[in-house]
Scaffold this motif. Structure first.
Motif, PDB file in Angstrom:
ATOM      1  N   TYR A   1      70.924  68.900  37.299  1.00  0.00           N
ATOM      2  CA  TYR A   1      71.716  67.057  37.367  1.00  0.00           C
ATOM      3  C   TYR A   1      70.999  66.070  38.504  1.00  0.00           C
ATOM      4  N   GLN A   2      71.680  67.025  39.723  1.00  0.00           N
ATOM      5  CA  GLN A   2      71.656  65.988  40.881  1.00  0.00           C
ATOM      6  C   GLN A   2      70.384  65.308  41.652  1.00  0.00           C
ATOM      7  N   ASP A   3      69.018  66.229  41.752  1.00  0.00           N
ATOM      8  CA  ASP A   3      67.825  66.294  41.229  1.00  0.00           C
ATOM      9  C   ASP A   3      67.264  65.187  41.229  1.00  0.00           C
TER      10      ASP A   3
ATOM     11  N   ASN B   1      68.876  62.082  42.449  1.00  0.00           N
ATOM     12  CA  ASN B   1      67.558  61.745  43.380  1.00  0.00           C
ATOM     13  C   ASN B   1      66.043  60.898  43.035  1.00  0.00           C
TER      14      ASN B   1
END
Length: 158
Positions: free
Chosen positions: A54-56, A59
């Protein structure tokens, strides 16, 4: 002196209680059987792997906003979805895909290659799509950076 037949009185209460308990247990067992055989689909087949990444994803969305607005619009008159990339990507080699996601039925999902014209746009025909809510997800790569945009559209038939 009392006889043994006078002491015995027949009552239905114990039998009625046992029958009610058996019927209740049968109802609960049938409910559990139906619940266990119910097909429960997640929003996506690989939901847990997507949560880890999810963090990718966040970004990628931030990079897309910084590069400019990716416009995804539905035009009822021409029966198509127009994907328009910002001018900041002009002259760059772009590879990607367009995912048409149907939240109510995952068997209707489609994945198409991103094939942009000179004006950095692509028209996707919607004549074969069912009416209703669709999520159009565009992911692409330019200059070794990944970008992502998503838009909900409502497909309607004339």
């Amino acid at each position: 002196m009392k006889t043994s037949t006078e002491n015995k009185s027949f009552t239905l209460w114990p039998y009625a209680i046992v029958v009610c308990m058996v019927m209740f247990m049968g109802y609960i067992a049938s409910f559990v059987y139906k619940a266990m055989n119910q097909d429960v689909d997640l929003v996506s087949k690989n939901y847990y792997e997507q949560e880890i990444q999810y963090q990718d994803h966040i970004n990628m969305m931030d990079r897309t906003k910084a590069a400019g607005n990716v416009a995804i619009t539905y035009n009822h008159d021409i029966k198509g979805i127009l994907v328009q990339l910002p001018e900041s990507f002009k002259g760059q080699p772009i590879q990607g895909k367009v995912n048409l996601f149907r939240p109510s039925d995952d068997q209707l999902d489609q994945e198409l290659p991103l094939q942009l014209g000179r004006d950095l746009s692509q028209l996707i025909e919607t004549e074969k799509l069912q009416t209703g809510l669709w999520k159009v997800r565009v992911s692409f790569t330019a200059k070794n950076e990944t970008y992502y945009a998503e838009q909900n559209i409502q497909v309607a038939k004339p």
